[in-house]
Design a protein around this motif. Structure first.
Motif, PDB file in Angstrom:
ATOM      1  N   ALA A 275       8.622  -1.523 -42.612  1.00 29.71           N
ATOM      2  CA  ALA A 275      10.036  -1.889 -42.493  1.00 29.71           C
ATOM      3  C   ALA A 275      10.944  -0.672 -42.633  1.00 29.71           C
ATOM      4  O   ALA A 275      12.115  -0.728 -42.277  1.00 29.71           O
TER       5      ALA A 275
ATOM      6  N   LEU B  87      12.679   3.297 -38.454  1.00 31.44           N
ATOM      7  CA  LEU B  87      13.984   3.017 -37.836  1.00 31.44           C
ATOM      8  C   LEU B  87      13.849   2.640 -36.365  1.00 31.44           C
ATOM      9  O   LEU B  87      14.831   2.360 -35.708  1.00 31.44           O
TER      10      LEU B  87
ATOM     11  N   CYS C 222      13.041   4.342 -33.691  1.00 32.54           N
ATOM     12  CA  CYS C 222      13.827   5.317 -32.920  1.00 32.54           C
ATOM     13  C   CYS C 222      13.556   5.175 -31.421  1.00 32.54           C
ATOM     14  O   CYS C 222      12.486   4.739 -30.994  1.00 32.54           O
ATOM     15  N   TYR C 223      14.543   5.604 -30.662  1.00 31.32           N
ATOM     16  CA  TYR C 223      14.386   5.688 -29.200  1.00 31.32           C
ATOM     17  C   TYR C 223      14.140   7.151 -28.866  1.00 31.32           C
ATOM     18  O   TYR C 223      14.735   8.028 -29.482  1.00 31.32           O
TER      19      TYR C 223
ATOM     20  N   PRO D 185      11.157  11.224 -32.063  1.00 32.30           N
ATOM     21  CA  PRO D 185      10.572  12.554 -32.287  1.00 32.30           C
ATOM     22  C   PRO D 185       9.107  12.497 -32.724  1.00 32.30           C
ATOM     23  O   PRO D 185       8.336  13.403 -32.427  1.00 32.30           O
TER      24      PRO D 185
ATOM     25  N   VAL E 215      12.389  11.029 -38.401  1.00 32.07           N
ATOM     26  CA  VAL E 215      13.813  11.245 -38.701  1.00 32.07           C
ATOM     27  C   VAL E 215      14.127  10.960 -40.174  1.00 32.07           C
ATOM     28  O   VAL E 215      15.143  11.414 -40.687  1.00 32.07           O
ATOM     29  N   ARG E 216      13.277  10.208 -40.842  1.00 33.22           N
ATOM     30  CA  ARG E 216      13.509   9.971 -42.262  1.00 33.22           C
ATOM     31  C   ARG E 216      13.027  11.144 -43.107  1.00 33.22           C
ATOM     32  O   ARG E 216      13.132  11.125 -44.324  1.00 33.22           O
TER      33      ARG E 216
ATOM     34  N   ALA F  16      14.428  -7.465 -43.863  1.00 32.27           N
ATOM     35  CA  ALA F  16      13.295  -6.576 -44.089  1.00 32.27           C
ATOM     36  C   ALA F  16      12.932  -6.570 -45.564  1.00 32.27           C
ATOM     37  O   ALA F  16      13.798  -6.708 -46.436  1.00 32.27           O
ATOM     38  N   ASN F  17      11.647  -6.424 -45.823  1.00 23.16           N
ATOM     39  CA  ASN F  17      11.160  -6.304 -47.198  1.00 23.16           C
ATOM     40  C   ASN F  17      11.533  -7.468 -48.084  1.00 23.16           C
ATOM     41  O   ASN F  17      11.834  -7.301 -49.264  1.00 23.16           O
TER      42      ASN F  17
ATOM     43  N   ILE G 231      20.474  12.259 -37.630  1.00 22.79           N
ATOM     44  CA  ILE G 231      19.044  12.522 -37.831  1.00 22.79           C
ATOM     45  C   ILE G 231      18.266  12.373 -36.529  1.00 22.79           C
ATOM     46  O   ILE G 231      17.046  12.509 -36.518  1.00 22.79           O
TER      47      ILE G 231
ATOM     48  N   CYS H  44      17.766   9.712 -34.371  1.00 20.71           N
ATOM     49  CA  CYS H  44      16.909   8.536 -34.163  1.00 20.71           C
ATOM     50  C   CYS H  44      17.120   7.908 -32.783  1.00 20.71           C
ATOM     51  O   CYS H  44      16.292   7.135 -32.317  1.00 20.71           O
ATOM     52  N   GLY H  45      18.240   8.201 -32.134  1.00 22.81           N
ATOM     53  CA  GLY H  45      18.471   7.698 -30.781  1.00 22.81           C
ATOM     54  C   GLY H  45      18.903   6.249 -30.692  1.00 22.81           C
ATOM     55  O   GLY H  45      19.039   5.699 -29.599  1.00 22.81           O
ATOM     56  N   ARG H  46      19.116   5.607 -31.839  1.00 24.55           N
ATOM     57  CA  ARG H  46      19.463   4.183 -31.799  1.00 24.55           C
ATOM     58  C   ARG H  46      20.831   3.959 -31.163  1.00 24.55           C
ATOM     59  O   ARG H  46      21.021   3.000 -30.405  1.00 24.55           O
TER      60      ARG H  46
ATOM     61  N   ILE I 203      20.438   4.349 -27.239  1.00 23.64           N
ATOM     62  CA  ILE I 203      19.798   3.278 -26.468  1.00 23.64           C
ATOM     63  C   ILE I 203      20.632   1.998 -26.523  1.00 23.64           C
ATOM     64  O   ILE I 203      20.676   1.229 -25.561  1.00 23.64           O
TER      65      ILE I 203
ATOM     66  N   GLY J  64      11.740  19.139 -28.826  1.00 21.12           N
ATOM     67  CA  GLY J  64      11.292  17.769 -28.619  1.00 21.12           C
ATOM     68  C   GLY J  64      12.224  16.717 -29.179  1.00 21.12           C
ATOM     69  O   GLY J  64      12.044  15.534 -28.921  1.00 21.12           O
ATOM     70  N   THR J  65      13.217  17.129 -29.943  1.00 22.75           N
ATOM     71  CA  THR J  65      14.200  16.162 -30.419  1.00 22.75           C
ATOM     72  C   THR J  65      15.272  16.007 -29.346  1.00 22.75           C
ATOM     73  O   THR J  65      15.224  16.639 -28.298  1.00 22.75           O
TER      74      THR J  65
END
Lengths: 455, 424
Positions: free
Chosen positions: A39, A42, A44-45, A48, A103-104, B66-67, B346, B348-350, B353, B371-372
């Motif tokens: 959980a 994230l 990610c899209y 990485p 990313v975390r 979650a959790n 960070i 994450c790309g969220r 998208i 690569g990021t």
């Protein structure tokens, strides 16, 4: 293979105590831990972590499926990119691959998702009633794969998936390559390497022939004649030499030889044990060797490296494991002389202190000695030239000592492909070898099918 | 520290945190523990006619995030399953022992004048500070013509409220059901009936989940289930809106509102108060964490008030109401644009998208050598919808920056693009 140590005593601990010390270094996640950890992802899209994975596993997707309580789906996601995902989950240096890229793992949080552990969880707990991959209709093509290590097995599985027939030629008694013979015992426990190979072979269409050595009873020329394509997953089988007099004295041997023996031993208490030992080198094999000696009961384990901590091949994570197992790390010292006792057996080593002078490693003129009953050299493996001795093989273009390949794993010889540590491409990692095998299989398949269509 | 004491519809309490009529206020034992923990008041779990209701097993189910974080709880428990006599005796004793705390008694009897005429004097005799009419219970009781069956018919709400005002001198709080189309109709009816206040929301009809092996919804009773009432943090947005709707309705102007629905922190409470609530009621958060949470809520609220110079709750109560309006009065010329802070992103790309697939293709993704990806807002494309900010896992990484357009306030009723605009 441990004959040079036969004069040494055996561990004092009982076999069951030793077995306990060589159990899982990183215990598997419980269901609750996996739920909590999955959980945290994230999702990610353009993640990485995927980019950092040499085998391009869709990590956010498989973790999402774990979180969704769809373990079979998670496992299938992993295996479709990396058929040896189970051993990679255990042996990958995730701290410099996916988990470093997570990313975390940013400066504020410093807590990457435990991707390797989750991958292991999915594969350990997914239960398939039949092999999760179904072969395409038979193509009638036959492919020779040399070497049943991660590269060869990965290549064989992918080729079988596409409907080809595969014969794998392997020199050793067991398949698995370094997973079977070369990984620290506590990283890949029990008979996991063999179980994983058995699962892989479940797809069908793959025959493994043991006792087959290229350059021995097998030649590349005949393989090219008899098969539609050849894949070479030879690995690196030559042990590098220190280049010192007395290098073959009793008490000095390659770390890989000892590790091979240790992995195959049913009873660890029968192995020769050096109470004081030296490991020369600073890669993961050196760490594995040192830690395993410590766990067998050695009192004094010293690892010596000619350069500094930052230059070590072993990751910080590996170095921390060594320290936690009472291994002393010595840097800036190179082997100078093997010291022998009256019986001609190793009693220690003299080292020359080194330094960087104008960018070059040089001696300071100072020396010191460390007492040892055994010295293990772990200064890297080299390419075994004997395997490419036949006239056809000798034509293969090389890059350094290794086989040159292009991005499609093609060698300079048409129809001959190569992958894994025997090539100069990428890092020397299990996961990299798996990727090479997979890419080669796709290239072979594309080439053979193009020929079919053209005919 | 700020003064948290209130006087709500004539009822005094040392703080605005009351426990709602529910399992936590079922009997003296719980209520005494709540008062010891510092709650400002309780609404005693609903009393009814004898014989007392009978409950089933099991009774609750949850919607999880979650959790196993509980987003909401669904319950199928009925009103008190203890006799009227026991409840009245305990209420009398507790009020005597805790005179400074608000003690309100929730009531639900059939929609008959005599039933109310009978019970009201008994409740008043306990010394309780007020009554709350349970017109909201959505499960079980409506099948018997009570609870939400009353609350869903404004004429019944008005009628019963009027009876209560006639046969009882205590302040009457009418608890409203959210299982209607326009909450204002219920509030107006209560107001017409003479209610001293309304409290809302009661629980929302719900099924939280289905056991896919047994093919039965939760909570499971034998091999059956039934819909229950939903509460907890998931319902807070619905409750806040309904509170605001009543607060800004001219027909109920000045009618005290007790806010209920998903309040679990001081901030939740402050938000309900900002939208017009004079007191708040809490249940689910206490059921998940125990009564001790009230200490944290009181402390947090008082410190926030101190920081903002609010000496009492009245100082900021309703301040957000005047900023809540109809869509048609929003400023069409206002413009905000997202800004991603590259220092805290960070990668994450969220945001990318989400915008790319479902919004306005206003966040560019540029691959970097390592690569990021680097994410940047395409300002010409951004409509300021907030979606990227919502998807971003990093607090304050994406900021919605108000733009100086140089254009004056213009709402839809004035906009030339509106074919039905009002003549200027």
């Amino acid at each position: 293979m441990t004959d040079p140590l036969n004069h040494l005593p055996r561990p004092q601990a009982r076999a069951d105590q030793l077995a306990e010390r060589f159990s899982d270094l990183a215990p598997p996640l419980t269901a609750r831990q996996a739920a909590v950890e999955s959980a945290r992802c994230l999702y990610c899209y353009d993640a990485p972590c995927i980019n950092a994975c040499p085998s391009e596993i869709d990590i956010p997707s498989f973790i999402h499926r774990i979180s969704d309580e769809n373990l079979q789906g998670a496992a299938q996601r992993i295996l479709s990119a990396n058929i040896l995902g189970g051993s990679c989950a255990r042996v990958c240096p995730t701290e410099i691959l996916c988990q470093q890229a997570c990313v975390r793992n940013n400066a504020q949080e410093c807590a990457p998702v435990l991707i390797g552990q989750l991958q292991r969880y999915a594969l350990d707990n997914a239960h398939f009633t039949e092999h999760p991959f179904r072969r395409s209709p038979a193509t009638g093509k036959r492919i020779a794969v040399v070497g049943a290590g991660p590269a060869g097995l990965s290549c064989a599985h992918r080729l079988a998936l596409h409907g080809h027939e595969v014969v794998v030629f392997e020199a050793s008694d067991k398949p698995g390559g370094l997973n079977e013979y070369g990984i620290a015992r506590y990283k890949l426990v029990d008979d996991y390497a063999q179980r994983e190979v058995a699962f892989l072979l479940g797809i069908g269409g793959i025959e493994i022939r043991h006792g087959q050595r290229l350059g021995g009873n097998l030649s590349l020329a005949s393989l090219r004649e008899q098969y539609d394509a050849v894949f070479l997953g030879l690995g690196l089988n030559a042990v590098r030499a220190l280049g010192l007099p007395d290098e073959h004295a009793p008490g000095l041997l390659p770390a890989t030889h000892y590790i091979r023996e240790l992995r195959q031993a049913d009873d660890l208490s029968q192995l020769p044990l050096a109470d004081r030992c030296l490991v020369i080198g600073a890669g993961n094999t050196a760490i594995d060797m040192a830690v395993q000696m410590s766990r067998l009961g050695a009192r004094d384990v010293n690892l010596v490296y000619r350069r500094g901590h930052a230059d070590m091949g072993a990751t910080d994570h590996e170095q921390a494991i060594a320290k936690a197992n009472q291994v002393r790390l010595h840097t800036w010292a190179r082997p100078d002389t093997v010291l022998l006792n009256e019986a001609g057996q190793v009693r220690g080593m003299r080292f020359a202190r080194t330094t960087l002078a104008e960018g070059r490693l040089s001696d300071t003129g100072e020396t010191f000695e460390l007492a040892a009953d055994a010295i293990f050299k772990a200064i890297g493996q080299g390419f075994d030239d004997a395997s490419l001795a036949d006239p056809a093989a000798a034509q293969l273009a090389r890059e350094g000592e290794r086989i040159r390949v292009d991005a499609h794993m093609r060698t300079s010889l048409p129809g001959v492909y190569a992958g894994g540590d025997c090539t100069a491409l990428g890092q020397d990692l299990t996961v990299q070898a798996v990727q090479h095998g997979k890419l080669a299989a796709e290239a072979i398949h594309a080439q053979l099918m193009t020929n079919v269509e053209a005919a | 520290m700020a003064d948290l004491s209130i006087e709500f519809a004539g009822i005094k309490a040392p703080n605005p945190f009351w426990l709602a009529s529910a399992p936590p206020t079922d009997k003296a034992y719980n209520v005494v523990r709540a008062f010891e923990a510092g709650w400002g008041g309780v609404v005693w779990k609903t009393l009814g006619e004898d014989p007392a209701a009978v409950n089933v097993s099991s009774r609750y189910s949850a919607h999880y995030g979650a959790n196993r974080v509980v987003q909401g709880i669904n319950n199928i428990e009925l009103i008190t399953d203890r006799s009227l006599e026991i409840n009245l005796r305990e209420i009398t004793q507790v009020k005597r022992d805790w005179p400074d705390r608000a003690l309100i008694v929730s009531l639900m009897v059939p929609c008959e004048e005599n039933a109310w005429k009978f019970i009201l004097p008994l409740v008043e005799a306990t010394g309780a500070d007020g009554i709350e009419l349970n017109f909201g219970c959505p499960h079980g009781m409506p099948e018997r013509g009570m609870g939400a069956a009353v609350g869903q018919v404004p004429e019944y709400v008005e009628m019963v409220t009027r009876w209560c005002k006639a046969y009882c001198s205590l302040p009457v709080i009418v608890k409203l059901t959210p299982n209607i189309t326009d909450i204002r109709q219920s509030a107006r009816a209560a107001h017409r009936g003479g209610a001293d206040a309304v409290s809302l929301i009661n629980t929302i009809n719900s099924i939280t989940s289905v056991d896919l092996e047994r093919m039965v919804a939760h909570p499971i009773v034998g091999d059956q289930s039934t819909h229950g009432g939903y509460c907890g943090s998931a319902v807070k947005p619905i409750a806040l809106n309904m509170v605001a709707e009543i607060a800004r309705d001219p027909a109920t102007h000045g009618l005290p509102i007790c806010g209920i629905g998903g309040i679990g922190s001081w901030r939740d409470a402050a938000e309900f108060i900002a939208l017009g609530s004079g007191a708040v009621q809490v249940c689910t958060a206490a059921m998940l964490h125990g009564f001790r949470i009230v200490e944290d809520m009181k402390d947090g609220l008082a410190r926030w008030m101190d920081q903002h110079g609010h000496r009492s709750l009245e100082a900021f109560r309703g301040q957000a109401v005047e900023h809540t309006t109809d869509w048609k009065y929003l400023d069409i010329n206002y413009k905000s644009i997202a800004h991603i802070d590259p220092q805290t992103c960070i990668g994450c790309g969220r945001c990318h998208i989400a915008c790319e697939d479902t919004s306005h293709q206003a966040i560019a993704s540029t691959p970097a050598a390592d690569g990021t990806h680097v994410y940047q807002v395409i300002e010409e494309e951004c409509v300021g919808c907030n979606l990227c900010q919502i998807t971003c896992p990093v607090q304050d990484c994406i900021e919605m920056v108000a733009q100086d357009t140089g254009k004056p306030y213009l709402n839809w009723t004035q906009d030339p693009r509106n074919p039905y605009r009002e003549a200027s």
